[in-house]
Design an enzyme around this catalytic site. Structure first.
Site, mmCIF file in Angstrom:
data_model
loop_
_atom_site.group_PDB
_atom_site.id
_atom_site.type_symbol
_atom_site.label_atom_id
_atom_site.label_comp_id
_atom_site.label_asym_id
_atom_site.label_seq_id
_atom_site.Cartn_x
_atom_site.Cartn_y
_atom_site.Cartn_z
ATOM 1 C CB THR A 180 -1.910 -1.013 -16.343
ATOM 2 O OG1 THR A 180 -3.267 -1.099 -15.889
ATOM 3 C CG2 THR A 180 -1.316 -2.401 -16.458
ATOM 4 C CE LYS B 67 -4.166 1.841 -18.836
ATOM 5 N NZ LYS B 67 -5.287 1.279 -18.070
ATOM 6 C CE LYS C 189 -6.479 -0.836 -6.566
ATOM 7 N NZ LYS C 189 -5.325 -1.075 -7.438
ATOM 8 C CE LYS D 2 -4.080 4.197 -8.046
ATOM 9 N NZ LYS D 2 -3.155 3.382 -8.787
ATOM 10 N NE ARG D 3 -13.485 -1.233 -8.015
ATOM 11 C CZ ARG D 3 -14.247 -2.299 -8.172
ATOM 12 N NH1 ARG D 3 -14.240 -2.966 -9.289
ATOM 13 N NH2 ARG D 3 -15.041 -2.718 -7.192
#
Length: 846
Positions: free
Chosen positions: A681, A685, A579, A573-574
């Site tokens: 999201t 996945k 995060k 992810k970024r």
């Protein structure tokens, strides 16, 4: 390791991709050769692999175009309500394979390419691939550039939504920017991120069509004149918006919608007189300034961002009104047939721009224009982080968009009059709810503008929607509770299962049929097979094949020996503090220390992969990448650790790499601080592709736990209420550092130069942030995270029980289809009804 089947070979065995009739193969071969000889190669006698890719892309596009035209005719005849999805990001990735899947062409294309290859080898045709290796479908697909017109989740969500809108038969249009350079290509040089321009258009784009006949002027600067007959915005500078259309096919329903991306063009070419008087250089510079608007994704400087975001809004609204008038005539009383969805605050200027058009150009009264605007616009919020909520300086507005500033001031005046009447004397509430922030430099709060100017405001996961109602936008919720909704995000199962994981798609189809591809809720039928030994073996086998294939890719790319039977532990992810890639780093070092301390213990082997891009100006994020690569350098070269632990930083994470790594992942890291990730999201996945989640109760993780059962996820850490309580008490990182010996050891290693022996102070900024300025409370969740990872390692040793938990997750992912999300938007915000109707194909009678 034995070489696993390629996806192409696997597809020969499966039916889930849709077997095209044999007669299509001959037609595809004919069209392929026609494009190769006449569209591309022409007077050359050697074709490159890229020529073959373009020939195949044009051949597939031929099948799209007839359906595209038929769809527009269908909409013209039915004249349905139309929805316009305004997004400054559409992270499309590659188009060829996705199109073949949605049109059920993939097997026919495979066969046609196989036959062409056979002819190349057997007949020694003059057209030969330069490498003399023949044609391979996967190699051809690899020739396509990713359309990286987004930064991450928001842009990828927009792409999934376009797929679902076409699949559900909605008359929908995606509007955005055709960035000449997309999200940068990331290179890791000596462990540091380096950015390279993503020149994704250098070979051309076979999927787009320029539409110069719909070019529109966009105005900037100038001044405002007030006359008895109305307001005029005069002496403006004009930039032209040139649209490029890309077809967006639904899943096997012959519907093809349109994504229209705008490119900025100077209003005229060089004037000969400028050249004659020596002004040539200035003429070129002026042209470049105009066209810089659509040059690069999200430039750093504020002026160009506002230029870009207004540019797309102004061009789009002209286009919407042109299409509306062509259908309904000059009266705006039927404008209820138009819905505009604002994807975050970036297209917020749609509200004052629509007001300007309705009042200044169409001569409607303020009240009528305002009613139309509010009924038309809806706003999706994607973040609760204060720094991510757009605020634009008033000075910039005054200079660049003076008429719009007047309109925003008037919207604010009327809005505050209403609030004042509801809450007499509550000046603090007026200050909090104003569209204009007066503290320091005057700024327009774009989120407040979106809320006031829209009839619906939604978050993107239930916990996120609750947070914006309870805290971030509580004042607005108190006034207009009916506006606020939740629309939990989703992903398209076409790309994120059928396309990227055909083996798993087929194993599922063998048990429950293929209808789940259109209706992911049918996944719950897999629960009948949770104790079925054959199904458990099939699921485990598919995962192992994906891991072996990805292990080969890793070994080739990174020259690190990968144990394909190790747990593939993935966080992609970024790169951002919230995060918490840093929490992952602390676990890696802790695990490394434990293995070093007890090298003979039966450790569960792990290959830990972290990937993502840091914003070019985000110093801390770049330092995090350097730390990850430095840890990997030490761990991967330690012979005591061996194959039990490997650390890989996945360079240049993008859609195409996601399609490779997600099917191979065993463990999905979703470890943001509770209350900071709006939805996510990527988590969905991984869940759909058979990875188990270790995560906090944040974003969509909460609903994933509800759907699959919390016992089937590895949940750890603080909940939102715990974070709030810790904020009130005061977070003291030193308390954890002094209390937890393993955490102290890890931090001392980082600060003491263990991972940067040549530069002991290299990570001092990260250490200082974690110890004294950590907004996201990494240490507070460290202990619980480590304990949870121990449970993960223990369960992974029991393949059967691990796989049963995987089946529970796959069976529980039905809610997370973007089809469900879009159906809810359609019914509850846009007042439209989705349809599974299949329209006639171009060669069928209508």
């Amino acid at each position: 390791m034995s070489k696993p089947l390629t996806d192409q070979e696997k597809r020969k065995q499966i039916s889930v991709r849709g077997l095209a009739g044999v007669e299509n193969v001959a037609e595809l071969k004919t069209n392929f050769n026609r494009h190769l000889h006449f569209t591309l190669v022409k007077d050359r006698n050697v074709a490159t692999k890229r020529d073959y890719y373009f020939a195949l892309a044009h051949t597939v596009r031929d099948h799209l175009v007839g359906r595209w035209i038929r769809t527009q005719q269908h909409y013209y005849e039915k004249d349905p309500k139309r929805v316009y999805y305004l997004s400054l990001e559409f992270y499309i990735g590659r188009t060829l394979q996705n199109t073949m899947v949605n049109l059920a062409l993939e097997n026919a294309c495979d066969e046609a390419i196989y036959q062409v290859t056979y002819l190349l080898w057997s007949l020694l045709l003059s057209y030969s691939v330069s490498s003399q290796l023949g044609l391979d479908m996967e190699e051809l697909q690899d020739m396509e550039e990713d359309a990286g017109l987004g930064n991450g989740g928001l842009g990828r969500l927009a792409a999934c939504f376009l797929d679902s809108m076409a699949t559900l038969g909605l008359a929908a249009y995606g509007y955005g920017i055709r960035y000449e350079f997309g999200i940068f290509n990331q290179k890791i040089v000596n462990g540091w991120q380096a950015e390279e321009a993503d020149d994704w258009l250098r070979y051309g784009n076979p999927w787009e069509k320029a539409r110069p006949e719909y070019m529109r002027p966009v105005h900037f600067y100038g001044r405002v004149e007030h006359h008895p007959d109305g307001v005029k915005w005069v002496d403006t500078q004009v930039v032209l918006a040139l649209p490029y259309d890309t077809p967006v096919p639904g899943y096997r329903n012959n519907i093809v919608n349109t994504m229209r991306l705008w490119s900025a063009k100077a209003p005229c070419e060089f004037h000969l007189k400028d050249f004659n008087v020596g002004g040539y250089i200035q003429a070129v510079l002026d042209k470049n300034l105009a066209e810089n608007i659509s040059r690069v994704l999200y430039p750093n400087d504020n002026v160009r961002r506002v230029h870009t975001w207004y540019f797309v809004v102004a061009a789009t609204l002209q286009d919407i009104i042109r299409r509306f008038k062509a259908s309904k005539g000059p009266s705006f009383f039927c404008f209820v047939q138009v819905a505009i969805q604002l994807n975050d605050t970036h297209p917020a200027m749609a509200i004052p721009e629509l007001m300007r058009i309705l009042m200044d150009d169409e001569k409607l009264s303020w009240d009528t224009a305002w009613d139309i605007t509010v009924c038309t616009c809806a706003y999706t919020n994607h973040t609760v982080l204060p720094e991510a909520l757009e605020r634009w300086p008033v000075d910039l507005f005054q200079n660049l968009l003076p008429r719009h500033l007047e309109i925003i001031y008037e919207i604010n005046r009327r809005h505050l009059e209403r609030i004042s009447a509801l809450y007499p004397g509550d000046h603090d509430r007026l200050r909090r709810m104003s569209l204009v922030e007066e503290d320091g430099q005057k700024k327009i709060n774009m989120a407040h503008l979106c809320i006031v100017g829209s009839h619906a405001v939604n978050g993107v996961a239930q916990i996120h929607s609750d947070i914006i109602k309870d805290t971030v936008f509580k004042d607005f919720y108190d006034v207009d509770p009916q506006k606020f909704q939740n629309k939990t995000n989703g992903i398209t199962p076409r790309r994120w299962l059928v396309m990227c994981n055909p083996g798993l798609a087929e194993v599922i189809a063998e048990r429950i049929g293929e209808d789940y591809i259109r209706d992911l809720s049918q996944m719950k039928n897999l629960l009948k097979f949770v104790d079925d030994d054959a199904f458990i073996r099939d699921i485990a086998k598919v995962k192992q094949e994906s891991k072996m294939k990805f292990a080969m890719h890793l070994e080739e790319q990174y020259k690190v020996k990968i144990n394909p039977h190790s747990m593939f532990d993935v966080q992609v992810k970024r790169i951002h503090e919230y995060k918490r890639q840093l929490l992952n780093c602390l676990h890696i070092i802790t695990l490394y220390n434990r293995i070093k301390k007890e090298p003979n213990k039966a450790w569960t082997p792990r290959t830990i992969m972290i990937g993502g891009k840091a914003a070019p100006g985000y110093h801390t994020a770049k330092m995090i990448i350097k730390l990850i690569t430095a840890i990997g350098e030490v761990v991967n070269n330690d012979s005591v650790v061996g194959v039990r632990l490997k650390v890989i930083f996945l360079e240049n994470y993008r859609v195409t790499l996601a399609e490779k790594v997600i099917p191979a992942a065993d463990l999905s890291e979703q470890i943001s601080t509770a209350g900071t990730e709006a939805s996510g999201t990527g988590n969905m996945k991984f869940m759909l592709n058979g990875a188990l989640t270790i995560g906090t109760m944040d974003g969509a993780n909460v609903e994933m736990a509800e759907e699959a059962g919390e016992e089937n996820l590895f949940i750890f850490g603080m909940r939102v209420k715990d974070v709030e309580a810790l904020d009130k008490k005061g977070y003291d990182a030193m308390e954890y550092y002094n209390r937890i010996p393993e955490l102290k050891q890890v931090m001392d290693q980082i600060s003491g130069g263990f991972f940067s022996p040549g530069e002991p102070d290299q990570f001092k900024d990260i250490v200082k942030m974690l110890m004294h300025h950590d907004r996201f409370k990494v240490f507070a969740d460290y202990e619980d995270y480590i304990k949870c990872q121990e449970k993960v390692s223990a369960l992974y040793k029991n393949t059967k029980e691990w796989t049963k938990m995987v089946i529970h997750n796959i069976a529980g992912c039905g809610k997370f289809s973007s089809d469900r999300t879009i159906a809810q938007y359609a019914r509850e915000i846009w007042d439209m009804e989705p349809s599974l109707e299949k329209i006639a194909a171009p060669d069928d009678p209508r």
